[in-house]
Design a protein around this motif. Structure first.
Motif, mmCIF file in Angstrom:
data_model
loop_
_atom_site.group_PDB
_atom_site.id
_atom_site.type_symbol
_atom_site.label_atom_id
_atom_site.label_comp_id
_atom_site.label_asym_id
_atom_site.label_seq_id
_atom_site.Cartn_x
_atom_site.Cartn_y
_atom_site.Cartn_z
ATOM 1 N N CYS A 186 48.179 43.838 43.374
ATOM 2 C CA CYS A 186 46.723 43.787 43.227
ATOM 3 C C CYS A 186 46.258 42.555 42.461
ATOM 4 O O CYS A 186 45.049 42.320 42.358
ATOM 5 C CB CYS A 186 46.212 45.037 42.509
ATOM 6 S SG CYS A 186 46.367 46.567 43.457
ATOM 7 N N ALA A 187 47.173 41.780 41.895
ATOM 8 C CA ALA A 187 46.791 40.652 41.041
ATOM 9 C C ALA A 187 45.938 39.647 41.803
ATOM 10 O O ALA A 187 46.301 39.197 42.890
ATOM 11 C CB ALA A 187 48.040 39.964 40.489
ATOM 12 N N GLY A 188 44.762 39.314 41.233
ATOM 13 C CA GLY A 188 43.883 38.316 41.817
ATOM 14 C C GLY A 188 43.102 38.777 43.028
ATOM 15 O O GLY A 188 42.503 37.958 43.716
ATOM 16 N N THR A 243 35.199 40.431 37.732
ATOM 17 C CA THR A 243 36.388 39.599 37.887
ATOM 18 C C THR A 243 37.291 40.206 38.959
ATOM 19 O O THR A 243 37.098 41.351 39.379
ATOM 20 C CB THR A 243 37.187 39.505 36.574
ATOM 21 O OG1 THR A 243 37.776 40.782 36.279
ATOM 22 C CG2 THR A 243 36.296 39.074 35.431
ATOM 23 N N MET A 244 38.286 39.429 39.387
ATOM 24 C CA MET A 244 39.346 39.972 40.212
ATOM 25 C C MET A 244 40.273 40.830 39.331
ATOM 26 O O MET A 244 40.139 40.851 38.112
ATOM 27 C CB MET A 244 40.147 38.850 40.876
ATOM 28 C CG MET A 244 39.334 37.982 41.841
ATOM 29 S SD MET A 244 38.710 38.856 43.298
ATOM 30 C CE MET A 244 36.983 39.078 42.858
ATOM 31 N N MET A 245 41.247 41.507 39.923
ATOM 32 C CA MET A 245 42.072 42.466 39.196
ATOM 33 C C MET A 245 43.277 41.799 38.537
ATOM 34 O O MET A 245 43.774 40.773 38.987
ATOM 35 C CB MET A 245 42.560 43.572 40.144
ATOM 36 C CG MET A 245 41.469 44.477 40.651
ATOM 37 S SD MET A 245 42.127 45.862 41.621
ATOM 38 C CE MET A 245 42.583 45.003 43.125
ATOM 39 N N VAL A 246 43.738 42.434 37.439
ATOM 40 C CA VAL A 246 45.016 42.093 36.803
ATOM 41 C C VAL A 246 45.862 43.366 36.760
ATOM 42 O O VAL A 246 45.337 44.462 36.540
ATOM 43 C CB VAL A 246 44.822 41.525 35.381
ATOM 44 C CG1 VAL A 246 44.087 40.205 35.428
ATOM 45 C CG2 VAL A 246 44.093 42.512 34.480
ATOM 46 N N PRO A 247 47.180 43.275 36.999
ATOM 47 C CA PRO A 247 48.023 44.476 36.960
ATOM 48 C C PRO A 247 48.246 44.945 35.525
ATOM 49 O O PRO A 247 48.458 44.144 34.618
ATOM 50 C CB PRO A 247 49.335 43.999 37.598
ATOM 51 C CG PRO A 247 49.351 42.523 37.371
ATOM 52 C CD PRO A 247 47.932 42.075 37.385
#
Length: 365
Positions: free
Chosen positions: A263-265, A338-342
């Motif tokens: 899911c990162a970014g 924002t986009m996601m970070v794990p």
């Protein structure tokens, strides 16, 4: 300058009509795309895709838009159902087209590998091939004539009707009929005798040796079989267990497209991590702006959000070495994601907001 971009020419008429209706509802409400995103709970990026015909809005987003704009949701969902069917048909046509392209490419590749057909007529050497016998590469091999029992007997005086020599052939006193009968064997020979008329000692030694050799061979075969069985059993016990990562991905709920590092970014709305799967793990206030950590346990990811912001305000989400940022770009917008970070848990993520006007910064605990 028009507010909306022109819809793609290849868009299905049902989808085009539905998207135009969504645009009219937003125009009548006087809300910006960012305000619609803030009030419906779906990100600004997602609404831009919905309103530009690049992605079909989910039914939950449509119901939320109807509530925000004061529209009867029954009529809007009816149009959404027609658009959803048209969208499915378009995806099916696209899949069939891509499949046809892949088949054509595969056929062309196989034709290049096969090369020109070889000639030769399929005849075997030394004469015509016999019909009914399959051979390699389509050639029918010739079948030599089979010898008769008489031919075999004539070829070897010490053999039987199948041409197999007797085990004792070539030894003194071996069975070697001079004139075999029609059945393939002659009269039995007289038992060789040694001194005194008894059985000969050399013949008994040979039989004992043959018996011992046969017994030793049987023991070797049995030992080899046991060794192979035990080796295969050890290999089966040492077989590694299935990867837990693959099992975890297979158990994701319908609509969820990533989990953890995958899911990162990526956008939470597009990957199916938002909606009912989201909780607010932490929040802080700087001026009139609220910054939040949005967390999805199913996706094992978090992202930052600011609301009631002004143009130029920024939001950042961080977890260890992973960082993602976003800002309010357009005048009148008040929301940014924002986009996601794990993350392994919600407590690992930290969100911060920085105000463009004053430079003031505030972060979640």
């Amino acid at each position: 300058m028009p507010r909306w971009k022109a819809l793609p020419d290849e868009l299905d008429p049902q989808i085009r009509e539905f998207t135009s209706q969504l645009r009219r509802l937003v125009d009548r409400s006087g809300l910006s795309v960012a305000s619609v995103a803030d009030r419906t709970g779906y990100s600004k990026t997602s609404w831009e895709r919905y309103l530009n015909g690049r992605l079909l809005a989910p039914k939950g987003a449509i119901v939320a838009l109807a509530e925000v704009t004061g529209t009867n949701p029954v009529h809007l969902t009816t149009m959404w159902e027609l658009a959803e069917r048209a969208w499915s048909r378009s995806e099916m046509r696209h899949d069939m087209t891509m499949e046809a392209i892949r088949i054509s490419q595969a056929r062309a590749a196989l034709s290049e590998l096969a090369g020109p057909p070889s000639g030769g007529g399929g005849r075997s050497r030394g004469g015509g091939a016999r019909t009914g016998v399959a051979g390699p590469a389509g050639v029918s091999p010739s079948v030599p004539p089979q010898p008769t029992a008489t031919d075999v007997r004539d070829a070897s005086g010490s053999g039987n009707s199948w041409g197999v020599a007797h085990p004792d052939a070539g030894y003194p006193g071996a069975y070697n009929p001079g004139a075999p009968a029609a059945g393939g064997y002659g009269p039995p020979p007289a038992e060789p005798s040694g001194p005194g008329g008894g059985p000969g000692r050399p013949t008994g030694k040979r039989r004992t040796a043959m018996f011992l050799v046969g017994a030793l061979g049987a023991l070797v075969v049995v030992a080899a079989g046991l060794y192979v069985t035990e080796t295969q059993g050890d290999k089966k016990e040492a077989r590694p267990s299935p990867s837990p990562t693959v099992t975890k991905e297979a158990q994701l709920p319908p609509g969820v497209k990533c989990s953890g590092t995958s899911c990162a970014g990526k956008d939470a709305e597009v990957m199916g991590c938002s909606g009912d799967l989201v909780t607010t793990a932490g929040s802080a206030v700087v001026g009139a702006t609220t910054v939040e950590v949005r967390y999805s346990e199913v996706c094992a990811a978090a992202w930052g959000r600011i609301t009631q912001a002004t143009q130029g305000d920024t939001v950042e989400i961080s977890s260890g070495a992973s960082r993602q940022t976003d800002s309010v770009d357009a005048p009148g917008d008040t929301v940014a994601y924002t986009m996601m970070v794990p993350v392994a848990s919600a407590t690992e993520a930290k969100a911060c907001a920085v105000l463009a006007a004053t430079g003031e910064k505030s972060c979640t605990d």
